[in-house]
Design an enzyme around this catalytic site. Structure first.
Site, PDB file in Angstrom:
ATOM      1  N   ASP A 132       4.701   0.468  11.876  1.00  0.00           N
ATOM      2  CA  ASP A 132       3.439  -0.118  11.421  1.00  0.00           C
ATOM      3  C   ASP A 132       3.262  -1.560  11.855  1.00  0.00           C
ATOM      4  O   ASP A 132       2.228  -2.175  11.548  1.00  0.00           O
ATOM      5  CB  ASP A 132       3.323  -0.031   9.895  1.00  0.00           C
ATOM      6  CG  ASP A 132       3.223   1.394   9.420  1.00  0.00           C
ATOM      7  OD1 ASP A 132       3.447   1.639   8.221  1.00  0.00           O
ATOM      8  OD2 ASP A 132       2.953   2.275  10.260  1.00  0.00           O
ATOM      9  N   ARG A 149       1.285  14.548  13.391  1.00  0.00           N
ATOM     10  CA  ARG A 149       1.853  14.228  12.074  1.00  0.00           C
ATOM     11  C   ARG A 149       1.919  15.481  11.205  1.00  0.00           C
ATOM     12  O   ARG A 149       1.095  15.706  10.326  1.00  0.00           O
ATOM     13  CB  ARG A 149       1.030  13.131  11.428  1.00  0.00           C
ATOM     14  CG  ARG A 149       1.139  11.850  12.240  1.00  0.00           C
ATOM     15  CD  ARG A 149       0.425  10.712  11.598  1.00  0.00           C
ATOM     16  NE  ARG A 149       1.147  10.218  10.436  1.00  0.00           N
ATOM     17  CZ  ARG A 149       0.620   9.303   9.615  1.00  0.00           C
ATOM     18  NH1 ARG A 149      -0.596   8.887   9.807  1.00  0.00           N
ATOM     19  NH2 ARG A 149       1.313   8.874   8.589  1.00  0.00           N
ATOM     20  N   ARG A 170      -8.640  -0.314   5.090  1.00  0.00           N
ATOM     21  CA  ARG A 170      -7.797   0.697   4.446  1.00  0.00           C
ATOM     22  C   ARG A 170      -6.450   0.107   4.053  1.00  0.00           C
ATOM     23  O   ARG A 170      -5.807   0.606   3.135  1.00  0.00           O
ATOM     24  CB  ARG A 170      -7.606   1.895   5.376  1.00  0.00           C
ATOM     25  CG  ARG A 170      -8.879   2.694   5.621  1.00  0.00           C
ATOM     26  CD  ARG A 170      -8.583   3.924   6.418  1.00  0.00           C
ATOM     27  NE  ARG A 170      -7.457   4.620   5.843  1.00  0.00           N
ATOM     28  CZ  ARG A 170      -6.438   5.096   6.575  1.00  0.00           C
ATOM     29  NH1 ARG A 170      -6.421   4.938   7.876  1.00  0.00           N
ATOM     30  NH2 ARG A 170      -5.439   5.726   5.994  1.00  0.00           N
ATOM     31  N   CYS A 220      -4.957  12.996  13.609  1.00  0.00           N
ATOM     32  CA  CYS A 220      -4.522  11.617  13.358  1.00  0.00           C
ATOM     33  C   CYS A 220      -4.547  10.830  14.664  1.00  0.00           C
ATOM     34  O   CYS A 220      -4.259  11.347  15.737  1.00  0.00           O
ATOM     35  CB  CYS A 220      -3.112  11.660  12.783  1.00  0.00           C
ATOM     36  SG  CYS A 220      -2.509  10.034  12.413  1.00  0.00           S
ATOM     37  N   LYS A 236       0.845  -1.201   0.000  1.00  0.00           N
ATOM     38  CA  LYS A 236       0.000   0.000   0.000  1.00  0.00           C
ATOM     39  C   LYS A 236       0.889   1.263   0.000  1.00  0.00           C
ATOM     40  O   LYS A 236       0.655   2.201  -0.765  1.00  0.00           O
ATOM     41  CB  LYS A 236      -0.876   0.020   1.240  1.00  0.00           C
ATOM     42  CG  LYS A 236      -1.528   1.354   1.556  1.00  0.00           C
ATOM     43  CD  LYS A 236      -2.408   1.315   2.781  1.00  0.00           C
ATOM     44  CE  LYS A 236      -1.660   1.502   4.065  1.00  0.00           C
ATOM     45  NZ  LYS A 236      -1.301   2.905   4.394  1.00  0.00           N
ATOM     46  N   ASN A 237       1.919   1.257   0.854  1.00  0.00           N
ATOM     47  CA  ASN A 237       2.710   2.471   1.052  1.00  0.00           C
ATOM     48  C   ASN A 237       3.743   2.711  -0.043  1.00  0.00           C
ATOM     49  O   ASN A 237       4.443   3.727  -0.004  1.00  0.00           O
ATOM     50  CB  ASN A 237       3.368   2.441   2.436  1.00  0.00           C
ATOM     51  CG  ASN A 237       2.330   2.617   3.532  1.00  0.00           C
ATOM     52  OD1 ASN A 237       1.168   2.956   3.253  1.00  0.00           O
ATOM     53  ND2 ASN A 237       2.709   2.349   4.763  1.00  0.00           N
TER      54      ASN A 237
HETATM   55  C1  EPZ Z   1       4.479   6.828   6.324  1.00  0.00           C
HETATM   56  O1  EPZ Z   1       3.764   7.894   6.917  1.00  0.00           O
HETATM   57  C2  EPZ Z   1       3.534   5.655   6.242  1.00  0.00           C
HETATM   58  N1  EPZ Z   1       2.405   6.002   5.380  1.00  0.00           N
HETATM   59  C3  EPZ Z   1       3.032   5.286   7.630  1.00  0.00           C
HETATM   60  O2  EPZ Z   1       2.208   4.131   7.507  1.00  0.00           O
HETATM   61  C4  EPZ Z   1       4.247   4.938   8.487  1.00  0.00           C
HETATM   62  O3  EPZ Z   1       3.806   4.680   9.818  1.00  0.00           O
HETATM   63  C5  EPZ Z   1       5.236   6.114   8.509  1.00  0.00           C
HETATM   64  O4  EPZ Z   1       5.604   6.465   7.155  1.00  0.00           O
HETATM   65  C6  EPZ Z   1       6.521   5.778   9.261  1.00  0.00           C
HETATM   66  O5  EPZ Z   1       7.151   4.683   8.657  1.00  0.00           O
HETATM   67  C7  EPZ Z   1       2.579   5.980   4.039  1.00  0.00           C
HETATM   68  O6  EPZ Z   1       3.650   5.692   3.539  1.00  0.00           O
HETATM   69  C8  EPZ Z   1       1.376   6.302   3.209  1.00  0.00           C
HETATM   70  P1  EPZ Z   1       6.730  10.072   8.312  1.00  0.00           P
HETATM   71  P2  EPZ Z   1       4.409   9.388   6.932  1.00  0.00           P
HETATM   72  O7  EPZ Z   1       6.612  11.365   7.601  1.00  0.00           O
HETATM   73  O8  EPZ Z   1       5.250   9.568   5.739  1.00  0.00           O
HETATM   74  C9  EPZ Z   1       7.671  13.268  11.650  1.00  0.00           C
HETATM   75  C10 EPZ Z   1       0.267   2.818   7.773  1.00  0.00           C
HETATM   76  O9  EPZ Z   1      -0.232   2.314   8.790  1.00  0.00           O
HETATM   77  N2  EPZ Z   1       7.423  14.264  10.597  1.00  0.00           N
HETATM   78  O10 EPZ Z   1       7.792   9.121   7.903  1.00  0.00           O
HETATM   79  O11 EPZ Z   1       3.297  10.343   7.168  1.00  0.00           O
HETATM   80  C11 EPZ Z   1       6.415  12.510  12.060  1.00  0.00           C
HETATM   81  O12 EPZ Z   1       5.693  13.234  13.040  1.00  0.00           O
HETATM   82  C12 EPZ Z   1       0.804   4.235   7.839  1.00  0.00           C
HETATM   83  O13 EPZ Z   1       0.397   2.245   6.671  1.00  0.00           O
HETATM   84  C13 EPZ Z   1       7.715  15.604  10.844  1.00  0.00           C
HETATM   85  O14 EPZ Z   1       8.152  15.979  11.929  1.00  0.00           O
HETATM   86  O15 EPZ Z   1       5.323   9.326   8.220  1.00  0.00           O
HETATM   87  C14 EPZ Z   1       6.997  11.216  12.603  1.00  0.00           C
HETATM   88  O16 EPZ Z   1       7.423  11.407  13.933  1.00  0.00           O
HETATM   89  C15 EPZ Z   1       0.566   4.895   9.199  1.00  0.00           C
HETATM   90  N3  EPZ Z   1       7.494  16.523   9.853  1.00  0.00           N
HETATM   91  C16 EPZ Z   1       8.217  10.971  11.722  1.00  0.00           C
HETATM   92  O17 EPZ Z   1       8.523  12.245  11.134  1.00  0.00           O
HETATM   93  C17 EPZ Z   1       7.026  16.153   8.610  1.00  0.00           C
HETATM   94  O18 EPZ Z   1       6.878  17.029   7.732  1.00  0.00           O
HETATM   95  C18 EPZ Z   1       7.983   9.957  10.601  1.00  0.00           C
HETATM   96  O19 EPZ Z   1       6.848  10.367   9.885  1.00  0.00           O
HETATM   97  C19 EPZ Z   1       6.743  14.785   8.377  1.00  0.00           C
HETATM   98  C20 EPZ Z   1       6.956  13.849   9.384  1.00  0.00           C
END
Ligand code: EPZ
Length: 446
Positions: free
Chosen positions: A307, A121, A399, A116, A22-23
């Site tokens: 995840d 996030r 989802r 969220c 999915k991701n």
């Molecule tokens: C991706 O989300 C995945 N979703 C998530 O999977 C997964 O949990 C996550 O990466 C971590 O591996 C998809 O790929 C569609 P991040 P993403 O930006 O990209 C911080 C599932 O269940 N951050 O890597 O939104 C954030 O708060 C979903 O399939 C900032 O500070 O996650 C977190 O602490 C849930 N500023 C860390 O980085 C930003 O601009 C990682 O978040 C962006 C993120």
């Protein structure tokens, strides 16, 4: 609304086949906006999130057809650059259209994602990266308004307090494909899904090097061309089945997997006591001997994926001994704890971690799903529990997993999907870490 009824106690046995990731599929679908032509993506699961991304692309003017896990997108008639709140609030990954819209059309307006269930996030790093490429960005009435006559390559540090950002790396890497000159993304996310997106973009004519490492370099090109791509296997789905097999003390073979994307998960399961053997696209897992508690921390790739944190917690609740679980990516991703407690798990928060006094016999009961991976954890707990469980709000599960109930029944489980006609309460009330009570009936999606 639907629910799952699960009869616990049956060890999972047999063969299961995982879908495409999915991701990986979601950012690849968004990146198709970059090119003016036809995109064919193979091994795309028929998930609610994929349907949402398809609706979003169609709302921009694209034509999208999805049958037998083949997704075909025609982006020639994309003529809008506005990603509406109604679609973005359903799925945070919608933000991935921001970079490609900006790169192709020079402007975009994308709703800020909603709240969220798995923690804070932000998208500040997405915006930092696009601004570094020369975009003018402002926030107006809950929308990111982005404009750039021509994006310019830049040297960008994209790390944040939570480490690297997966979709932030995807957004910036995609936009940089059409920027003038070279872009370097430092502290880039190394997840296999980022590598898969880079493979897709390079097949369409982009010039990306270093994906899978913390430094990705992109030399901008004038345009990308039509492309066909096959998505990598879903390592989170494969991990979910491996953890479920261990929790039920079963023995299964997981096909179409890519074990080298799951070394941390397999290492943790071996430490717990599972017996695992792998070939390049299959994982055989069984649980002959005793199992024991471990200490786990969810980290960016190649660490334990956040995840899978909830799923591991459900397993560790059934395993004798003390375990400690910490999530360094989403420190508050513990919405599943309250429901596991209701099933008899012995769990307590200790600061940023959760301590599990494992080995209790879980008992089936009515539980409420709160987010995608918490739902998977409740299914695993129900499979291991004595008696029947009812898991409400199955839409969270749909989802990220296609026909999970049917796949589990193919492994000997007894899972029934049916209409949930019970009155919807004012939403479950969860005691938050700081002991405030939050009504979560109006929850948005992670
Ligand atoms: C991706 O989300 C995945 N979703 C998530 O999977 C997964 O949990 C996550 O990466 C971590 O591996 C998809 O790929 C569609 P991040 P993403 O930006 O990209 C911080 C599932 O269940 N951050 O890597 O939104 C954030 O708060 C979903 O399939 C900032 O500070 O996650 C977190 O602490 C849930 N500023 C860390 O980085 C930003 O601009 C990682 O978040 C962006 C993120």
């Amino acid at each position: 609304m639907e629910m799952l009824t699960v009869q616990g106690g049956a060890p999972l046995r047999g063969d299961v086949y995982v879908d495409g990731a999915k991701n990986a599929a979601l950012p690849i679908m968004a990146a198709s906006i970059l090119l003016n032509g036809d995109v064919r993506i193979n091994r795309v699961p028929d998930l609610v999130d994929v349907q949402t991304m398809s609706l979003l692309l169609q709302s921009l003017g694209a034509t999208v057809r999805h049958s037998d896990d083949i997704l075909q997108i025609d982006t020639r008639r994309i003529n809008l650059h506005h990603a509406d709140y109604e679609l973005v609030c359903r799925m945070r990954a919608s933000v991935c259209v921001l970079g490609p819209l900006l790169a192709r059309f020079g402007r975009a307006s994308v709703s800020l994602p909603g709240g969220c269930n798995i923690g804070h996030r932000p998208i500040d790093l997405h915006l930092k990266g696009l601004a570094a490429l020369g975009a003018d960005l402002r926030i107006e009435r809950g929308y990111v308004i982005a404009e750039a006559t021509q994006l310019q390559g830049a040297d960008i540090f994209l790390g944040g307090p939570g480490g690297s950002t997966v979709t932030g790396t995807c957004n910036v890497m995609t936009a940089a494909c059409l920027a003038k000159g070279r872009t370097a993304i430092r502290a880039a996310a190394c997840e296999p899904e980022v590598v898969d997106l880079a493979r897709f973009l390079n097949a369409a004519g982009a010039r990306i090097s270093g994906p899978g490492t913390s430094i990705i370099e992109i030399d901008g090109v004038d345009e990308l061309t039509s492309v066909s791509h096959t998505v990598v296997p879903d390592r989170i789905e494969a991990a979910t089945f491996a953890i479920a097999a261990t929790a039920t003390r079963g023995s299964i073979s997981i096909h179409n997997a890519q074990p080298e994307h799951m070394t941390s998960v397999l290492d943790a399961l071996r430490a717990i006591g599972a017996t695992i053997s792998v070939t390049p696209n299959q994982i055989d897992i069984s649980t002959a001997g005793p199992l024991n508690g471990v200490e786990l921390a969810a980290l960016p790739f190649p660490g334990i994926p956040t995840d899978t944190q909830a799923q591991f917690m459900a397993l560790l609740a059934t395993v004798p001994g003390v375990s400690v679980v910490t999530d360094r990516v989403f420190p508050d991703r513990f919405m599943h704890v309250s429901e596991l407690l209701r099933m008899g798990a012995r769990i307590r928060r200790e600061g940023a971690s959760v301590v599990i006094d494992g080995g209790s016999q879980l008992t089936g009961t009515r539980v409420m799903a709160s987010d995608l991976r918490a739902s998977a954890a409740l299914v695993i707990a129900a499979l291991a529990a004595n008696g029947e469980s009812q898991i409400r709000r199955t839409y969270h599960l749909d989802r990220g997993y296609t026909q999970l109930d049917q796949k589990l029944n193919g492994l000997g489980a007894k899972v029934l999907r049916r209409e949930d006609n019970s009155p919807s309460p004012g939403g479950p009330h969860y005691l938050q870490k700081d002991s405030t009570v939050r009504n979560t009936s109006e929850q948005s999606f992670d």
